[in-house]
Motif scaffolding. Sequence first.
Motif, PDB file in Angstrom:
ATOM      1  N   GLU A 392       0.876  -1.349   0.036  1.00 54.38           N
ATOM      2  CA  GLU A 392      -0.046   0.062   0.048  1.00 54.38           C
ATOM      3  C   GLU A 392       1.069   1.374  -0.038  1.00 54.38           C
ATOM      4  O   GLU A 392       0.314   2.278  -0.465  1.00 54.38           O
ATOM      5  CB  GLU A 392      -1.126  -0.106   1.093  1.00 54.38           C
ATOM      6  CG  GLU A 392      -0.371  -0.279   2.711  1.00 54.38           C
ATOM      7  CD  GLU A 392      -0.440  -1.361   3.224  1.00 54.38           C
ATOM      8  OE1 GLU A 392      -0.195  -2.263   2.253  1.00 54.38           O
ATOM      9  OE2 GLU A 392      -0.643  -1.681   4.218  1.00 54.38           O
ATOM     10  N   PHE A 393       2.005   1.024   0.496  1.00 54.25           N
ATOM     11  CA  PHE A 393       3.146   2.234   0.412  1.00 54.25           C
ATOM     12  C   PHE A 393       3.369   2.747  -1.017  1.00 54.25           C
ATOM     13  O   PHE A 393       3.352   3.642  -1.476  1.00 54.25           O
ATOM     14  CB  PHE A 393       4.449   2.105   1.307  1.00 54.25           C
ATOM     15  CG  PHE A 393       4.147   2.123   2.896  1.00 54.25           C
ATOM     16  CD1 PHE A 393       3.459   1.149   3.396  1.00 54.25           C
ATOM     17  CD2 PHE A 393       4.323   3.374   3.349  1.00 54.25           C
ATOM     18  CE1 PHE A 393       3.144   1.355   4.733  1.00 54.25           C
ATOM     19  CE2 PHE A 393       4.172   3.319   5.059  1.00 54.25           C
ATOM     20  CZ  PHE A 393       3.719   2.357   5.574  1.00 54.25           C
ATOM     21  N   TRP A 395       1.490   1.753  -3.547  1.00 53.75           N
ATOM     22  CA  TRP A 395       0.402   2.252  -4.566  1.00 53.75           C
ATOM     23  C   TRP A 395       0.223   3.557  -4.138  1.00 53.75           C
ATOM     24  O   TRP A 395      -0.669   4.187  -5.094  1.00 53.75           O
ATOM     25  CB  TRP A 395      -0.724   1.295  -3.928  1.00 53.75           C
ATOM     26  CG  TRP A 395      -0.501  -0.200  -4.504  1.00 53.75           C
ATOM     27  CD1 TRP A 395       0.158  -0.377  -5.501  1.00 53.75           C
ATOM     28  CD2 TRP A 395      -1.074  -1.379  -3.464  1.00 53.75           C
ATOM     29  NE1 TRP A 395       0.015  -1.954  -5.261  1.00 53.75           N
ATOM     30  CE2 TRP A 395      -0.641  -2.370  -4.519  1.00 53.75           C
ATOM     31  CE3 TRP A 395      -1.931  -1.560  -2.597  1.00 53.75           C
ATOM     32  CZ2 TRP A 395      -1.008  -3.696  -3.926  1.00 53.75           C
ATOM     33  CZ3 TRP A 395      -2.153  -2.764  -2.205  1.00 53.75           C
ATOM     34  CH2 TRP A 395      -1.722  -3.967  -2.850  1.00 53.75           C
ATOM     35  N   ILE A 396       0.635   4.320  -3.246  1.00 52.59           N
ATOM     36  CA  ILE A 396       0.410   5.590  -3.069  1.00 52.59           C
ATOM     37  C   ILE A 396       0.788   6.424  -4.206  1.00 52.59           C
ATOM     38  O   ILE A 396       0.043   7.300  -4.787  1.00 52.59           O
ATOM     39  CB  ILE A 396       0.844   6.260  -1.624  1.00 52.59           C
ATOM     40  CG1 ILE A 396       0.038   5.887  -0.577  1.00 52.59           C
ATOM     41  CG2 ILE A 396       0.858   7.808  -1.732  1.00 52.59           C
ATOM     42  CD1 ILE A 396       0.521   6.170   0.633  1.00 52.59           C
TER      43      ILE A 396
ATOM     44  N   VAL B 187      -1.558   3.656   5.970  1.00 48.55           N
ATOM     45  CA  VAL B 187      -0.671   4.567   4.883  1.00 48.55           C
ATOM     46  C   VAL B 187      -0.797   3.924   3.636  1.00 48.55           C
ATOM     47  O   VAL B 187      -0.326   3.005   3.229  1.00 48.55           O
ATOM     48  CB  VAL B 187       0.869   4.646   5.644  1.00 48.55           C
ATOM     49  CG1 VAL B 187       1.775   5.344   4.393  1.00 48.55           C
ATOM     50  CG2 VAL B 187       0.970   5.112   7.000  1.00 48.55           C
ATOM     51  N   ALA B 188      -1.715   4.339   2.827  1.00 44.95           N
ATOM     52  CA  ALA B 188      -2.224   3.867   1.709  1.00 44.95           C
ATOM     53  C   ALA B 188      -3.238   4.818   1.135  1.00 44.95           C
ATOM     54  O   ALA B 188      -3.327   5.861   1.344  1.00 44.95           O
ATOM     55  CB  ALA B 188      -2.865   2.691   2.116  1.00 44.95           C
ATOM     56  N   ASN B 260      -5.168   9.633  -0.019  1.00 44.64           N
ATOM     57  CA  ASN B 260      -3.837   8.951   0.382  1.00 44.64           C
ATOM     58  C   ASN B 260      -3.118   9.505   1.430  1.00 44.64           C
ATOM     59  O   ASN B 260      -2.770  10.711   1.350  1.00 44.64           O
ATOM     60  CB  ASN B 260      -2.999   8.976  -1.017  1.00 44.64           C
ATOM     61  CG  ASN B 260      -3.251   8.184  -2.150  1.00 44.64           C
ATOM     62  OD1 ASN B 260      -2.942   6.858  -2.091  1.00 44.64           O
ATOM     63  ND2 ASN B 260      -4.008   8.595  -3.045  1.00 44.64           N
TER      64      ASN B 260
END
Lengths: 660, 307
Positions: A392-393, A395-396, B187-188, B260
């Motif tokens: 997910e980091f 994907w930012i 954190v996404a 985000n």
Amino acid sequence: MKRILLAILFLGTFANAQNTSIEKDSSDVVLDEVMIIAVKNKMKTDIKKTISVDEFLASSDNISFIKRGAYAWEPLLNNMSTERSAITIDGMHVFGACTDKMDPVTSYVESNNLSDIDIKSGQEGSINGATVAGSIDLKRKRTSFGLGKTWHGTYQTGLEFNNKQLFNLGNVSYSSDKLVADGSMSYRKAENYTDGNGDEVNHSQYEKFNTSLGIAYKTTDLSSVRIDAIFDKAKDVGYPALPMDLSLSRALITSVTYKQFFKNKLIKVWDTKLYFNAVEHYMDDTTRPENLVHMDMPGWSTTYGLLSKVNLKKENYSSEIQINAYNNLSIAEMRMYPQDRSETTMFAYSWPWVTTRYAGLSMSNLWNISEKSQLNFGGTLGVNYNFSKYAEFNWIFHPGASQEKTRFLPNLYANYQFKSGVFNSSFGGGYGHRAPSVSEGYGYYIYNSFDRYDYIGNPDLENEISYEANASAGFKNKKGGLQAQVNYFYIQNYIIGKILSQGSPMNYQSVGVKGYTSLDHATLFNLTMHANYSILENLHWKGTLTYARGLDENKNNLPFIRPLSYQTSLHYSYQNLGFLTSFHGDLKQIDYSPEYGEDETPSYTNWNISADYTFYIKNYKTVFQVGAENIFNEYYSTYADWGNIPRMGRNIFTSLKIDL
Amino acid sequence: MKRLHFVVIVIFVLVTSCTLEKTDYEAELSTETTEYIEFEEVTSITSGDYIISIEALNATLYKGYNEIHLNIINTQTNVSLQDKDVTFLPIVTDANGNKSSCPHAYNLEYNATEGYYLGYAVFTSESDTTISWQLYIDFQEGSQSYKVDQSITVEKQTNMNLNMTAFTGNDNEQYFIALVSPQSPGVAENDLVAGIYKYNQPTSSEGTFPDPSQYAYSVVQDYTLLLDPRMPEASMGNHSSPNNQDLTMENDGLYHGVVNYTMTGNWTLNFIFQNEKGETLKGTEVSTEFTPGIEGAKSDLYIDILF
């Protein structure tokens, strides 16, 4: 406690050193010589007898350095950064745990536990793992079985006056017919150094402790088992070019090796190694009260792997086949503290638990076509797998990017060498892929204090593909020689940071966000000229000239390409005395790269001088050396000094080495 | 001697091999937030043969958005009341005795698969000694109509990711924005869901209390909520994130967008609220400059979150 242990170990070293005996003729131990190749210690340079690993690497023509301070320089091979080279210890992969490259692998060893550093340029180095620039293999020191002199020790000590560096390096080895042991221990401590203007460079101190042990046991006449371990610990290391320092870094590097020899067979030796290493790295900014944000940035890197190789030889053909597999987990965290400490801290991963698995099958061959010519060729087929646990980091910035990615990495090379009388020449080529590094693929807001951008990795970057050509020509006779080497790399999908239009900086010093991006291509050219001449029997001259040029797809300069540089030295020996003087320097950096944060660096010259004297204390060979570096006390910084931090000014050094 | 070396080194390594603990990321995310999934009974009201059970997440009604489930069961037959007209009206009484309501679903929707009546309420204040909330629930079974009321307690919302804001737009209408999801962001990329409501000004004078025409709210249809998330901490210098998406209305009557968060901590969701013609009703554009050491100015319309 540690001091006491240290003392015990050193006492042990001295006590053991008493047991000396006559040296056996090496021809008696042919097989043993093969079994554990006893390499002569090459860990010294012309100017200095006792050196650090970095200083030794610096003496190679292919290596230049990015320096962020006095410690842990990042070696650039063929003017390419560490992502592009395979840096190994006895073939073992070790990866630094710092996102800011404050701990290249070379910082976790010490000169007294190495015998040599094997540098292979370009695809020839791919036997140690997929690479573009080449490989740097740090060779551990190994004693042969059955040396007549069972105990052997070396003690080196010295003082460098500029930064009050005091070092003590001790080695001991034991050799019998069945058992061999090598141990080493070292401790270095340095204060801040002073630049050419006499100003102290704050945050340039360091403290390093390193110890290693290797024990080999001959299981049969033709086989042996060896256990190796290196433990390294650096404390309170300053990085004047960075906004933070290092409070502690630690590495434990271990391996078990089994070696089997075969008599009168096509297979000569089969060597299998299992290894494990763990690196931890804790950055610290409490030494920098001027920082607006207090941050913790710990990093961990754990690797285990397998290395298995067989050597074949038949008549004029020899070959090495190797399986190389490893698994690495890289983790780096950042936690920012608000000014009001009662507020919640801010947390993110800069390496979100990234696993890298690599398995490669490689072969390198040497075919002696005739007495005059030989052909080297080989290749590797590797599979590289990456997995980001907290994708997910990633994907930012890259929505929908792959969480796991498998890449195939082929590497091929061939080189033809020809020798006739006093002339020699060679030419060759290579083709190879490399996978993006952890930072290039998965890095998240990694602050680069050189161009002052936060860097973001892209998991879906293409493989970097290198096409390489190299050639050399030389002349050598009894009086001297001249050698010229060139190589040229055309690198497709060259990975470099480009400014992103989205996102905003996270680190307060930063000016923007850059994403690792593939250029269509980049080219690199390296030229080295080397000459040596014996003016008199005991008066030798040596000179080296290097030139490099790196261009991106739009013919703009690449960063960190060394300008024209030269080194020339004169060595004179008389009986037990040796004198050496050398000049080295870079010309003005004309081809700098403003896009990548570089500015023009002026030229500099360093003049160094040293003298050594060899004598015996009760049959123990002792070498005393005294010398000075940068005698002009020139104020300078090189093209690759991070943030243009000035280099050390005049430095007087002394060292003493006793062979026991 | 050699053995001693080995022992000494082994001891040395063991002594020094303790490491700094790695962060437990999952635990890190839940320090400031708790995610509730289960609906549990808040209170129940008996009226004649019927018992009405009011369910909400964590068995609690909070300031802000609350999804509400009503189970109506006949205590004689033990059969639940199915697919009838059920109305739901929350009324708050302030210290001066003034009565008002908050955005809510007046006509509850029957969910046949789950067997409950679905509604929501966006409570605009917490219950305390001077502020009290009362629920009025009506339903009809056959010819019999039931009217019940029950006082409830609205608790403080400790999860800032479910914060709400109320404001008057340029069109002089009263609007309410309440965050619905995510309860526990990462954190996404996070799907950001909010409810946007307005107060329907009554056109007639008040009838018998409680007259629903005086306390009517509706879901704002097809407006847009422009989003610019930033970290308010001065040292973060007005830090923002990429790839965010403005909130637009979807079929569930809620507004959906993407936010985000690049790291944990305090964030401000800066909004600009626009009607279907693109006219701004509330909110100001914020600076996109990176200003280390200086707190970025917030929009006129914002909600602070923390995780």
